[in-house]
Design a protein around this motif. Sequence first.
Motif, PDB file in Angstrom:
ATOM      1  N   UNK A 144       0.838  -1.208   0.000  1.00 56.51           N
ATOM      2  CA  UNK A 144       0.000   0.000   0.000  1.00 56.51           C
ATOM      3  C   UNK A 144       0.869   1.252   0.000  1.00 56.51           C
ATOM      4  N   UNK A 145       0.409   2.249  -0.751  1.00 54.09           N
ATOM      5  CA  UNK A 145       1.068   3.560  -0.698  1.00 54.09           C
ATOM      6  C   UNK A 145       0.006   4.637  -0.663  1.00 54.09           C
ATOM      7  N   UNK A 146       0.390   5.790  -0.109  1.00 53.68           N
ATOM      8  CA  UNK A 146      -0.463   6.967  -0.188  1.00 53.68           C
ATOM      9  C   UNK A 146       0.103   7.861  -1.282  1.00 53.68           C
ATOM     10  N   UNK A 147      -0.767   8.369  -2.134  1.00 52.77           N
ATOM     11  CA  UNK A 147      -0.336   9.306  -3.176  1.00 52.77           C
ATOM     12  C   UNK A 147      -1.204  10.546  -3.122  1.00 52.77           C
ATOM     13  N   UNK A 148      -0.763  11.535  -2.329  1.00 40.45           N
ATOM     14  CA  UNK A 148      -1.546  12.757  -2.151  1.00 40.45           C
ATOM     15  C   UNK A 148      -0.674  13.970  -2.423  1.00 40.45           C
ATOM     16  N   UNK A 149      -1.205  14.976  -3.089  1.00 36.38           N
ATOM     17  CA  UNK A 149      -0.417  16.193  -3.306  1.00 36.38           C
ATOM     18  C   UNK A 149      -0.530  17.148  -2.113  1.00 36.38           C
ATOM     19  N   UNK A 150      -1.261  16.734  -1.077  1.00 31.67           N
ATOM     20  CA  UNK A 150      -1.419  17.604   0.098  1.00 31.67           C
ATOM     21  C   UNK A 150      -0.178  17.594   0.985  1.00 31.67           C
ATOM     22  N   UNK A 151       0.252  18.795   1.366  1.00 33.62           N
ATOM     23  CA  UNK A 151       1.362  18.916   2.314  1.00 33.62           C
ATOM     24  C   UNK A 151       0.896  18.582   3.723  1.00 33.62           C
ATOM     25  N   UNK A 152      -0.393  18.528   3.928  1.00 36.81           N
ATOM     26  CA  UNK A 152      -0.960  18.202   5.236  1.00 36.81           C
ATOM     27  C   UNK A 152      -1.244  16.710   5.403  1.00 36.81           C
ATOM     28  N   UNK A 153      -0.924  15.910   4.383  1.00 39.88           N
ATOM     29  CA  UNK A 153      -1.283  14.487   4.421  1.00 39.88           C
ATOM     30  C   UNK A 153      -0.745  13.751   5.656  1.00 39.88           C
TER      31      UNK A 153
END
Length: 217
Positions: free
Chosen positions: A109-118
């Motif tokens: 599993x990976x997280x792919x978010x452009x949020x700096x708050x992720x």
Amino acid sequence: SIKAFIFDLDGVIVDTAIYHYQAWRRLANELGFDISEEFNEQLKGVSRMESLDIILAHGGLTLPDEKKAELAAQKNQWYLELVSRMTSEDILPGVANFFSQVRKANLLTALGSVSKNAPLILERIGMTEAFYAIIDGTKITKGKPDPEVFTKGAAELEVAPAECVVFEDAVAGVEAGKRGGMFVVGLGSPEVLTQADFVAPSLNALTVDEVLERFSK
Ligand code: BG6
Ligand code: MG
């Protein structure tokens, strides 16, 4: 065969999409105009500064960079106020169950978010440990629809793009996954997420087996 699932955060794991919208709307209102929920679709998955540019263009405003930095910081402050109240109760329905199936299936599993708050949000909802790799807005140079956030995730997991399934609620995110050479499950409306390989209303409506069957050749 499929080896990894890569998840977007906002609107997939938690309903922070609504908080982003509320904070942007407050900013637009202060600047003297409004943004609709329909308009907001094009902001989903888009980086903070790019979102601001789209909003300012919508309001017919051109502002100097210093002013723009100030406005982006203001929006983020409002957003953080909303997010600071979040707990594991805010995890979207079906997510915990889906992740337990993911673990049983031995998928990465990976997280792919452009949020700096992720990372902050993952801590608040207690899901940091659910991901082998976390790619957030601080680790990328190009936001969605550029595939960078997902291809970096696949690289950290040491799997090929064609072995990954991306889960996305945003038009820009679905495009990013497809451009990255991955399978993409859209979460939301099929009329909006037209580029996805298939669309379901949310993770609550899916089983891991069903997803794997769709993409096994
Ligand atoms: C994405 C959201 O996940 O992150 C966008 O869908 C948001 O709405 C973007 O603008 C950047 O988030 P942040 O937290 O870095 O301002
Ligand atoms: Mg999203």
